[in-house]
Design a protein around this motif. Structure first.
Motif, PDB file in Angstrom:
ATOM      1  N   THR A  35      -9.796   3.972  17.344  1.00 14.68           N
ATOM      2  CA  THR A  35     -10.833   4.462  18.244  1.00 14.68           C
ATOM      3  C   THR A  35     -12.071   3.947  17.951  1.00 14.68           C
ATOM      4  O   THR A  35     -12.703   3.838  16.818  1.00 14.68           O
ATOM      5  CB  THR A  35     -10.768   6.189  18.079  1.00 14.68           C
ATOM      6  OG1 THR A  35     -10.582   6.372  16.401  1.00 14.68           O
ATOM      7  CG2 THR A  35      -9.923   7.009  18.579  1.00 14.68           C
ATOM      8  N   ARG A  87      -6.528  -2.032   7.713  1.00 12.24           N
ATOM      9  CA  ARG A  87      -7.736  -1.327   6.743  1.00 12.24           C
ATOM     10  C   ARG A  87      -7.768  -1.872   5.593  1.00 12.24           C
ATOM     11  O   ARG A  87      -8.987  -1.875   4.877  1.00 12.24           O
ATOM     12  CB  ARG A  87      -7.341   0.229   6.771  1.00 12.24           C
ATOM     13  CG  ARG A  87      -7.404   0.981   8.083  1.00 12.24           C
ATOM     14  CD  ARG A  87      -7.182   2.308   7.819  1.00 12.24           C
ATOM     15  NE  ARG A  87      -7.845   3.436   8.738  1.00 12.24           N
ATOM     16  CZ  ARG A  87      -7.555   4.651   9.009  1.00 12.24           C
ATOM     17  NH1 ARG A  87      -6.916   5.048   8.138  1.00 12.24           N
ATOM     18  NH2 ARG A  87      -8.214   5.090   9.978  1.00 12.24           N
ATOM     19  N   THR A 118      -9.954  -5.223   6.073  1.00 16.19           N
ATOM     20  CA  THR A 118     -11.314  -4.829   6.155  1.00 16.19           C
ATOM     21  C   THR A 118     -12.147  -4.356   5.256  1.00 16.19           C
ATOM     22  O   THR A 118     -13.261  -3.991   5.463  1.00 16.19           O
ATOM     23  CB  THR A 118     -11.595  -3.887   7.567  1.00 16.19           C
ATOM     24  OG1 THR A 118     -10.805  -2.849   7.265  1.00 16.19           O
ATOM     25  CG2 THR A 118     -11.006  -4.458   8.890  1.00 16.19           C
ATOM     26  N   GLY A 119     -11.171  -3.884   4.177  1.00 20.71           N
ATOM     27  CA  GLY A 119     -12.057  -3.215   3.175  1.00 20.71           C
ATOM     28  C   GLY A 119     -12.073  -1.833   3.248  1.00 20.71           C
ATOM     29  O   GLY A 119     -12.848  -1.243   2.306  1.00 20.71           O
ATOM     30  N   TYR A 120     -11.550  -1.352   4.078  1.00 21.41           N
ATOM     31  CA  TYR A 120     -11.794   0.029   4.251  1.00 21.41           C
ATOM     32  C   TYR A 120     -11.078   1.023   3.041  1.00 21.41           C
ATOM     33  O   TYR A 120     -11.478   1.808   2.606  1.00 21.41           O
ATOM     34  CB  TYR A 120     -11.040   0.680   5.464  1.00 21.41           C
ATOM     35  CG  TYR A 120     -11.241   2.259   5.893  1.00 21.41           C
ATOM     36  CD1 TYR A 120     -12.538   2.651   6.013  1.00 21.41           C
ATOM     37  CD2 TYR A 120     -10.079   2.889   5.934  1.00 21.41           C
ATOM     38  CE1 TYR A 120     -12.575   4.018   6.372  1.00 21.41           C
ATOM     39  CE2 TYR A 120     -10.278   4.240   6.212  1.00 21.41           C
ATOM     40  CZ  TYR A 120     -11.459   4.779   6.489  1.00 21.41           C
ATOM     41  OH  TYR A 120     -11.197   6.281   6.470  1.00 21.41           O
ATOM     42  N   MET A 121      -9.895   0.271   2.716  1.00 21.28           N
ATOM     43  CA  MET A 121      -9.307   0.900   1.693  1.00 21.28           C
ATOM     44  C   MET A 121      -8.597  -0.230   0.666  1.00 21.28           C
ATOM     45  O   MET A 121      -8.415  -1.413   1.077  1.00 21.28           O
ATOM     46  CB  MET A 121      -7.987   1.941   2.129  1.00 21.28           C
ATOM     47  CG  MET A 121      -7.032   1.233   3.157  1.00 21.28           C
ATOM     48  SD  MET A 121      -5.904   2.034   3.480  1.00 21.28           S
ATOM     49  CE  MET A 121      -6.585   3.768   3.998  1.00 21.28           C
ATOM     50  N   PRO A 122      -8.542   0.022  -0.526  1.00 19.22           N
ATOM     51  CA  PRO A 122      -8.036  -0.857  -1.584  1.00 19.22           C
ATOM     52  C   PRO A 122      -6.398  -1.027  -1.415  1.00 19.22           C
ATOM     53  O   PRO A 122      -6.027  -0.222  -1.247  1.00 19.22           O
ATOM     54  CB  PRO A 122      -8.369  -0.318  -2.722  1.00 19.22           C
ATOM     55  CG  PRO A 122      -8.810   0.987  -2.544  1.00 19.22           C
ATOM     56  CD  PRO A 122      -8.675   1.296  -1.161  1.00 19.22           C
ATOM     57  N   PRO A 123      -6.049  -2.126  -1.654  1.00 17.91           N
ATOM     58  CA  PRO A 123      -4.561  -2.155  -1.840  1.00 17.91           C
ATOM     59  C   PRO A 123      -3.897  -1.747  -2.898  1.00 17.91           C
ATOM     60  O   PRO A 123      -4.647  -1.455  -4.029  1.00 17.91           O
ATOM     61  CB  PRO A 123      -4.325  -3.671  -1.643  1.00 17.91           C
ATOM     62  CG  PRO A 123      -5.510  -4.409  -2.327  1.00 17.91           C
ATOM     63  CD  PRO A 123      -6.656  -3.554  -1.754  1.00 17.91           C
ATOM     64  N   LYS A 133       0.887  -1.299   0.026  1.00 18.31           N
ATOM     65  CA  LYS A 133      -0.071  -0.038  -0.204  1.00 18.31           C
ATOM     66  C   LYS A 133       0.952   1.265   0.057  1.00 18.31           C
ATOM     67  O   LYS A 133       1.799   1.486   0.842  1.00 18.31           O
ATOM     68  CB  LYS A 133      -0.978   0.090   1.291  1.00 18.31           C
ATOM     69  CG  LYS A 133      -1.896   1.219   1.441  1.00 18.31           C
ATOM     70  CD  LYS A 133      -3.019   1.306   0.210  1.00 18.31           C
ATOM     71  CE  LYS A 133      -3.549   2.338   0.308  1.00 18.31           C
ATOM     72  NZ  LYS A 133      -4.516   2.571  -0.528  1.00 18.31           N
ATOM     73  N   TYR A 182       0.884   5.481  -0.092  1.00 25.91           N
ATOM     74  CA  TYR A 182       0.120   6.791  -0.332  1.00 25.91           C
ATOM     75  C   TYR A 182       1.246   7.802  -1.125  1.00 25.91           C
ATOM     76  O   TYR A 182       2.234   8.106  -0.467  1.00 25.91           O
ATOM     77  CB  TYR A 182       0.117   7.347   1.277  1.00 25.91           C
ATOM     78  CG  TYR A 182      -0.782   6.366   1.959  1.00 25.91           C
ATOM     79  CD1 TYR A 182      -1.979   6.107   1.807  1.00 25.91           C
ATOM     80  CD2 TYR A 182      -0.033   5.744   3.342  1.00 25.91           C
ATOM     81  CE1 TYR A 182      -2.836   5.364   2.690  1.00 25.91           C
ATOM     82  CE2 TYR A 182      -1.075   5.014   4.077  1.00 25.91           C
ATOM     83  CZ  TYR A 182      -2.250   4.741   3.757  1.00 25.91           C
ATOM     84  OH  TYR A 182      -3.013   3.912   4.656  1.00 25.91           O
ATOM     85  N   PRO A 217     -11.768  -0.412  15.036  1.00 27.32           N
ATOM     86  CA  PRO A 217     -10.825   0.480  14.609  1.00 27.32           C
ATOM     87  C   PRO A 217     -10.011   1.158  16.066  1.00 27.32           C
ATOM     88  O   PRO A 217     -10.539   0.907  17.078  1.00 27.32           O
ATOM     89  CB  PRO A 217     -11.429   1.620  14.098  1.00 27.32           C
ATOM     90  CG  PRO A 217     -12.780   1.271  13.642  1.00 27.32           C
ATOM     91  CD  PRO A 217     -12.991   0.070  14.589  1.00 27.32           C
TER      92      PRO A 217
END
Lengths: 334, 256
Positions: free
Chosen positions: A82, A45, A48-53, A9, A11, A80
């Motif tokens: 929090t 993340r 969990t599918g929150y963001m794509p690789p 991943k 950014y 998560p």
């Protein structure tokens, strides 16, 4: 149950996770260990599918989270860092809402909410607004939220952070109970935490897997030798030459003398148990044997050693090793 | 569908559990009452003058002189209140981290966006329902036509839908509620006054600017006319804004 293959991943220019692969067997509790910023949260993340690789795949119960997100998410519970609580909602309403969006059938919702509240011991807070909960309760409601749809897979990001000692051990116990029914990944930077809860540990640093093994194996594999701590009352005599004469003893660290009490750290050949010989030697000389215990490298030390060393070699094919049954495998750390 | 309703339901509960719903509805009620009373006095005066005219009684139409301008005035209320409704929709979820719950649940982005939009729409409808009280008095003491009233409400609902969808999009771009509210307000205002320049522009520009103006399309609804031109404008405006919102949420995932 969970399979992560060559996950990367990025950014922009920064690479948060760099070609990570590991798998988690059904019912297993896997600890995800690493310093802050190592890529734990990012990996979770993605699972969990929150963001794509950016590259690679993550499979949950056989479903690729990138191509079959709904199927995968239906089988995943996620807490998560929090707890994702709505401050204006009561605990009961909140859990009912989560049950609805997680696809719990309408008739079962009420009983599921009751069940998870009981399991996480938050039932007495059912009518309290989430904003009014203490940190410990928030964390537990977060956990309740994650298990409400009885998912196959539980992903817990630092589930015990910010809790006091008692709450921590309660949460650990709860997680242990959840393992077996659920496949659990939990992340932490607290090592003792992981070694108490998890059957297997993945240590990551700077987005890469540094080691995968059981906490016990990690501890013993990293040591080239066994170390014993010995405290004897020699009544003034020097025990060192006598002890050094025992077969298998490699070296004896400088003794720590307190009056008549002398302490040693004795290193011995790996795989050789010298405790019996040591004990009988001490007793035969008429000394008092006060304490003898094996010294293990704490996970803390292993962790520092692994994460601070540049270029820790990986297994040849890049695949992290799976948990071994014994100590016959090669050490991770060359 | 169940998922959409679950989200919408949560949004509505959220509005009414916080002061937002009460402030928005109360504020709108006060302003609407003020507009109503003033237009009523104006109408009363006009009808007295018409009645006392030398040419004999003239027809004064309560729909044309009171209800229609009243509906146009509601647009002013929306300009100030709807940013309050939408500013927290996404920003708050992002700030508090609850967005992680939504995005890791077995929901599609479209379901989440539509659910949030419907939630806002219900609150807005509740706000509009307060105005029914005032109009009820007109029906009790007067004899207005009811059809233009219905089309007027339809127009208001659609216009409010435009504002809500736009606000939702702005909210999806930021974590900061205040920024979301302020930007939404500015963009609303821009769409409101965009045709001010129309009278100075050439014929083509004029037509385009007039077409873009959100309020311009309300006139016919308030007069009792349902023109497909306006319907298409409002519905496509809402559709496009919601589409942008979905894209914005999706791009957020990629950027992390």
């Amino acid at each position: 149950m969970i399979e992560v293959q060559h996950l990367t991943k990025r950014y922009g220019p920064t690479t948060a996770v760099d070609d990570i692969s590991f798998r988690v067997e059904p019912g297993e509790i896997l600890g995800f260990l690493g310093p802050n910023g190592a890529g734990k949260t990012t990996t979770m993340r993605v699972i969990t599918g929150y963001m794509p690789p950016t590259e690679g795949t993550a499979l949950v119960a056989g479903y690729d989270v990138a191509t079959h997100p709904i199927e995968a998410k239906r089988r995943t519970g996620y807490l998560p860092e929090t707890p994702p609580l709505y401050p204006d909602m009561t605990v009961g309403d909140y859990l009912a809402f989560v049950a609805a969006i997680k696809g719990v059938p309408r008739r079962e919702r009420k009983s599921r909410v009751q069940e998870v509240m009981k399991r996480t011991a938050v039932a007495d807070m059912s009518n309290r607004h989430c904003s009014k909960l203490s940190k410990g309760y928030k964390q537990r409601v977060g956990l309740a939220q994650a298990i409400i749809h009885n998912p196959d897979v539980l992903i817990l990001d630092e589930p015990t952070s910010g809790l006091d000692v008692k709450q921590r051990s309660e949460t650990r116990q709860l997680i242990k109970d959840l393992g077996g029914d659920h496949t659990v990944i939990l992340s932490s930077h607290i090592l003792s935490e992981v070694s108490q809860t998890c059957q297997r540990v993945v240590i990551i640093n700077r987005g890469r897997v540094v080691a995968v093994d059981t906490p016990d194996n990690l501890t013993s594999r990293l040591r080239g030798e066994e170390t014993l701590f010995l405290q004897v009352d020699t009544r003034g005599a020097d025990a060192r030459p006598v002890l050094e004469a025992i077969t298998g003893v490699r070296h004896i660290s400088p003794s720590d003398v307190k009056g008549d009490l002398v302490s040693y750290e004795i290193g011995s050949d790996p795989g050789r148990d010298i405790r019996r010989e040591l004990a009988s030697t001490v007793v035969n000389h008429g000394w008092g044997l006060l304490e003898m215990r094996p010294l293990r490298m704490s996970l803390e030390q292993i962790f520092l050693e692994l994460t601070e060393k540049e270029g820790v070699p990986e297994t040849p094919d890049g695949e992290p090793q799976s948990a071994g049954t014994g100590g016959e495998e090669e050490t991770v750390h060359g | 569908m169940g998922n959409i309703l679950a989200i919408a339901n949560k949004e509505i509960k959220g509005y009414f559990a916080s002061p937002v719903a009460y402030i928005v509805i109360g504020f709108a009620a006060i302003l609407f009452g003020w507009f109503f009373v003033n237009l009523l006095y104006y109408f009363e005066q006009a009808s007295m003058q018409a009645g006392s005219g030398f040419q004999g009684p003239q027809a004064v139409n309560v729909n044309e002189m009171l209800i229609s301008p009243l509906f146009l005035n509601v647009a002013v209320i929306l300009l100030f209140t709807l940013p309050l409704v939408t500013m927290r929709t996404y920003s708050e979820e992002k700030r508090s981290g609850t967005i992680e719950l939504l995005l890791t649940s077995p929901l599609t982005d479209v379901q989440i966006v539509i659910g949030k939009f419907l939630g806002g729409l219900v609150l807005y409808a509740a706000m509009l329902s307060v105005t029914v009280v005032h109009l009820a008095f007109l029906f009790i003491f007067g004899n207005p036509e009811w059809r233009p009233v219905l089309t007027g409400y339809l127009g208001l609902l659609l216009m409010g839908g435009c504002f809500l969808s736009l606000g939702l999009f702005v909210s999806s771009l930021t974590k900061n509620q205040i920024v979301a509210g302020m930007v939404t307000f500015a963009v609303f205002l821009l769409f409101w006054v965009i045709n001010w320049f129309a009278s100075f522009a050439g014929p083509t520009t004029q037509a385009v600017l007039n077409y873009l103006s959100i309020t311009e399309h309300l006139n016919d609804f308030a007069r009792g006319v349902i023109d497909t031109k306006h319907l298409v404008y409002y519905v496509s405006f809402i559709g496009f804004s919601l589409f942008l919102t979905v894209r914005a949420v999706d791009s957020e995932r990629w950027r992390g």
